[in-house]
Design a protein around this motif. Structure first.
Motif, PDB file in Angstrom:
ATOM      1  N   PHE A   1       0.786  -1.237   0.000  1.00 55.84           N
ATOM      2  CA  PHE A   1       0.000   0.000   0.000  1.00 55.84           C
ATOM      3  C   PHE A   1       0.818   1.286   0.000  1.00 55.84           C
ATOM      4  N   GLY A   2       2.120   1.182   0.080  1.00 55.89           N
ATOM      5  CA  GLY A   2       2.959   2.370   0.235  1.00 55.89           C
ATOM      6  C   GLY A   2       2.990   3.295  -0.960  1.00 55.89           C
ATOM      7  N   ASP A   3       2.719   2.775  -2.162  1.00 52.21           N
ATOM      8  CA  ASP A   3       2.804   3.633  -3.340  1.00 52.21           C
ATOM      9  C   ASP A   3       1.455   4.167  -3.792  1.00 52.21           C
ATOM     10  N   GLY A   4       0.368   3.785  -3.108  1.00 52.37           N
ATOM     11  CA  GLY A   4      -0.955   4.301  -3.463  1.00 52.37           C
ATOM     12  C   GLY A   4      -1.630   3.595  -4.622  1.00 52.37           C
ATOM     13  N   TRP A   5      -1.095   2.455  -5.042  1.00 49.21           N
ATOM     14  CA  TRP A   5      -1.656   1.729  -6.174  1.00 49.21           C
ATOM     15  C   TRP A   5      -1.951   0.293  -5.787  1.00 49.21           C
TER      16      TRP A   5
END
Length: 150
Positions: A69-73
């Motif tokens: 979830f860290g990259d928003g995708w």
């Protein structure tokens, strides 16, 4: 807390691991109750192994959350986005305002070919057109050289 990156989705991973290890613990107890060992060391070893497995899992969980979830995708390439009710609650019914245009790292002091060329050379690939336009802003209208990028 790493789960705050995307709490609702991250907690699904946390709950999944929690349920898995709670079930494994219940199965361990049921197995030991059904066939109790006579040596206390066997019990201690079984519980220590279970606890160690739980600890290993939960030490790696933050990395899994960041990876997921860290990259928003999403893994399929679709954006995670925010729910409409949340956007309204924080004042972004139409999303955040656009970011400011990138600024050139070198700003020309005069409208000369060398100054404008140096400025454009400092523009990065993201937002290049806006940056290049800012490089010619010092040139009076009609005096700016036509910039052709191939």
């Amino acid at each position: 807390n790493i789960a705050k990156i995307r709490y609702s989705l991250a907690m699904k991973l946390v709950r999944h691991q929690q349920q898995h290890w709670e079930s494994a613990g219940e199965a361990l107890i049921a197995g030991l109750d059904g066939n109790p060992p006579t040596n206390i060391e066997v019990l201690n070893e079984a519980f220590a192994k279970h606890a160690s497995n739980i600890l290993d899992t939960f030490w790696t969980l933050p990395n899994q959350i960041i990876q997921a979830f860290g990259d928003g995708w999403e893994h399929d390439g679709s954006p995670l986005g925010y729910p409409e009710w949340w956007l309204k609650a924080v004042g972004y019914p139409n999303g955040p305002p656009p970011p400011p245009p990138p600024r050139p790292r070198h700003t020309p002091s005069a409208c000369s070919d060398s100054e404008v060329r140096a400025c454009i050379g400092s523009c990065g690939s993201v937002g290049f057109a806006q940056c290049a336009a800012a490089c010619t802003a010092v040139c009076p209208t009609g005096d700016a050289a036509t910039v052709m990028v191939v």
